[in-house]
Scaffold this motif. Sequence first.
Motif, mmCIF file in Angstrom:
data_model
loop_
_atom_site.group_PDB
_atom_site.id
_atom_site.type_symbol
_atom_site.label_atom_id
_atom_site.label_comp_id
_atom_site.label_asym_id
_atom_site.label_seq_id
_atom_site.Cartn_x
_atom_site.Cartn_y
_atom_site.Cartn_z
ATOM 1 N N ASN A 245 0.833 -1.203 0.000
ATOM 2 C CA ASN A 245 0.000 0.000 0.000
ATOM 3 C C ASN A 245 0.871 1.258 0.000
ATOM 4 O O ASN A 245 1.256 1.774 1.050
ATOM 5 C CB ASN A 245 -0.921 0.000 1.222
ATOM 6 C CG ASN A 245 -1.875 1.175 1.235
ATOM 7 O OD1 ASN A 245 -1.963 1.937 0.276
ATOM 8 N ND2 ASN A 245 -2.588 1.326 2.334
ATOM 9 N N GLU A 247 0.077 4.181 -0.610
ATOM 10 C CA GLU A 247 -0.616 5.335 -0.035
ATOM 11 C C GLU A 247 -0.196 5.564 1.415
ATOM 12 O O GLU A 247 -0.337 6.667 1.943
ATOM 13 C CB GLU A 247 -2.124 5.114 -0.102
ATOM 14 C CG GLU A 247 -2.953 6.296 0.353
ATOM 15 C CD GLU A 247 -4.439 6.028 0.349
ATOM 16 O OE1 GLU A 247 -5.205 6.971 0.616
ATOM 17 O OE2 GLU A 247 -4.840 4.875 0.085
ATOM 18 N N MET A 248 0.365 4.511 2.054
ATOM 19 C CA MET A 248 0.794 4.612 3.447
ATOM 20 C C MET A 248 2.306 4.690 3.571
ATOM 21 O O MET A 248 2.875 4.343 4.610
ATOM 22 C CB MET A 248 0.267 3.406 4.240
ATOM 23 C CG MET A 248 -1.218 3.430 4.462
ATOM 24 S SD MET A 248 -1.703 4.728 5.627
ATOM 25 C CE MET A 248 -3.489 4.645 5.483
ATOM 26 N N PHE A 251 3.619 6.469 6.660
ATOM 27 C CA PHE A 251 3.333 5.940 7.993
ATOM 28 C C PHE A 251 4.626 5.312 8.510
ATOM 29 O O PHE A 251 4.966 4.186 8.167
ATOM 30 C CB PHE A 251 2.206 4.921 7.924
ATOM 31 C CG PHE A 251 1.557 4.603 9.244
ATOM 32 C CD1 PHE A 251 2.031 5.114 10.446
ATOM 33 C CD2 PHE A 251 0.436 3.780 9.296
ATOM 34 C CE1 PHE A 251 1.427 4.822 11.654
ATOM 35 C CE2 PHE A 251 -0.188 3.484 10.491
ATOM 36 C CZ PHE A 251 0.312 4.000 11.672
ATOM 37 N N ARG A 652 -8.301 9.821 4.396
ATOM 38 C CA ARG A 652 -7.277 8.796 4.625
ATOM 39 C C ARG A 652 -7.046 8.518 6.105
ATOM 40 O O ARG A 652 -6.744 7.392 6.497
ATOM 41 C CB ARG A 652 -5.973 9.229 3.950
ATOM 42 C CG ARG A 652 -4.871 8.176 3.982
ATOM 43 C CD ARG A 652 -3.701 8.596 3.125
ATOM 44 N NE ARG A 652 -2.987 9.713 3.701
ATOM 45 C CZ ARG A 652 -1.716 9.652 4.129
ATOM 46 N NH1 ARG A 652 -1.049 8.528 4.027
ATOM 47 N NH2 ARG A 652 -1.130 10.714 4.623
ATOM 48 N N TYR A 655 -8.616 5.376 8.079
ATOM 49 C CA TYR A 655 -8.206 3.974 8.004
ATOM 50 C C TYR A 655 -7.830 3.455 9.390
ATOM 51 O O TYR A 655 -8.046 2.285 9.702
ATOM 52 C CB TYR A 655 -7.023 3.808 7.053
ATOM 53 C CG TYR A 655 -7.412 3.728 5.597
ATOM 54 C CD1 TYR A 655 -8.166 2.674 5.109
ATOM 55 C CD2 TYR A 655 -7.010 4.711 4.699
ATOM 56 C CE1 TYR A 655 -8.517 2.588 3.771
ATOM 57 C CE2 TYR A 655 -7.347 4.640 3.350
ATOM 58 C CZ TYR A 655 -8.103 3.580 2.900
ATOM 59 O OH TYR A 655 -8.452 3.498 1.580
#
Length: 680
Positions: A245, A247-248, A251, A652, A655
């Motif tokens: 992912n 998109e993360m 993180f 977002r 999540y």
Amino acid sequence: MKTRKYILLGAVIVTLGLGVTSCTDYLDVQRYFKEQQTEDHIFEDKDYTLQWLSYCYSALQGDNLEIGHSEVCPTNFSDDMVFNEGGNGERYRKFKLGEYGYGYAYSDHYISSWAKSYEGIRQSSILINNVDKNLDLTPAEITDVKGQARFVRAYLYWLLMRKYGPVPIMPEEGADYTESYDNLSFPRNTYDECAEYIAKEMLQAANELVEKRDNVNIARATKGAALAVRAKAYLFAASPLANGNKEMADFMDKTGRVLISQTYDETKWAKAAAAARDVIELAESRNLYRLYTASFRDQTTDEAYPNTITPPEHSVYSHQNFPNGWQDIDPFESYRSVFNGELYAAENPELIFTRGKNASSNSEVKDLGVTDLAKHQLPNTAGGWNVHGVTMKQCDAYAMADGKPFDRATCRKEFTSDANKDDHPYDHLRNGVFFEYANREPRFYASVAFSGSVWYCLSARENVDKYKQIFYYRGHDDGRVNGNERWIPTGIGVMKFIHPEDCNNNEGKVIDKIDTAIRYADILLMYAEALNELTGTYQIASWDGSTTYTIRRDVVEMRRGVKPVRMRAGVPDYDEEEVYNDPVSFRKHLKHERQIEFFAENQRFWDLRRWKDAPVDEAEQIYGCNTLMNEAHALQFYTPVRVPYLQTAFSRKQYFWPITYDELKRNKNMTQAPGWEDYD
């Protein structure tokens, strides 16, 4: 190594709703822990040790319930279900908009599980590290106590990972709480490390735990429960949210280590499939779990327990017994009875793990479990709160009786009557029900309380309304009321978890419900889902090393997971060419199956996130009936309208749940989830 020389339980002790052999009087703090006691004294005593185990289990209550009141379980309300309590939907709106971080109103409802979980993890670790001292327990009993504590510890990590994503894994010997706060600062582990830790711990627990519990201890962990949580952890790690992912990518922990895998790895799906198969093989070989089915019924005149409605004729399934068909079962009663309290936990072969009656009379916990959920669904006229509703999206998702999709555009715009009884043979509808609710699949009638449903209230005293047809038109007792939150904003109620006996007034009672935290249907569908995502072939050893599975996208094995669920529901299995042989089509159908099968069981919220479908599904406008209409304008009542103050959005940050300001301030190594304020 001992973390402290002395231990004091400075908390109110609560227990699971079902009694346990070791704790028939529960843990009386005043009696057992008036003063600090050494670890040796506590863990050498059998009663104290087993009381400690009960305390570990208590961490799975309250804010760690999985099905219950919206205060402790808001995630039970996704794009399928709404709640109206809390300022006429204000709390629902704030939750759906992601307004539950630090500084928002109602935030206290969504932050308590972090501390509760880590306290339970700590207490479980203390027990695991000290139970060997006990001279009163047999070696087998010590092993079982360790397995139970290990299960609770790993289960709490599982609950944390679902909510917060990657979390810190604490030292197994326990942290030294005499150290300064700075020395107790633990960073997040990666998502994969969390999943692997849970899987490893549950595998060890499976080797330590027994296969079955007696009726009194039915809410305690078993071998199958440990293997089931292992499978769920692997499934989440394989899903798009955690598997490649990008998109993360931001993180990270404070060293810059990315916490969510950036590279897709198909082997994760293979591990998830093998782990689910472990549970299936254990269930079949040891006769431990199966889908619950009620027998075909044709000798009753009681509307509350109606004769079986045979599903539409099918050349294969109508003439074979379950699980190859539905000839010998009642699909409606089979599904309804799993949830509504008809079955005790020990009578339900589908339950893999349950908290039992997941509520407590203890004032610290309150009655916030499934029984309380049912009270919030009951109509006002049955003594309920009348505040939980089904979205029109969910209502329309249920298929017709023949398994074909519901089509609003072609639905007849009329009401059931004596004149058209022969036109809706696949339901038990009374007159006056809108035809869009006619001829639907059995799970619809066990789950949805549409306008015109019958509420039986059989436990109420005589000479009061029973078998009452309830309408949600404005002006009716259970319809829209201005200035009052006790009405259903979508005009579609919830029937799931409701028993024919349930009544909360007129000297009636609400039958105790059993928490369905993990049931066998989930494992079956997880197995099929994981297999569908494979392009290669993998050889994976079973959990105990007794055999090796060949794991690949195998239609026969996928059908092994899906078909029993569909047969129990009384709807045809998927077409092989159009669905089973097409991974994209199968994925779509599988997601839909989970939406229906697990409605109101706190699954949809997490599924949409792990699939990364939430940005679309959770952000859609919420539609319902036009609750402004009275019975004189009944046809207009069923016109889909946007419910203005129950609208939602998705960003977002939603999540994962945020880490609280106090925790970030205390733990210098903790990082915030993406999108939430970091407070640095």
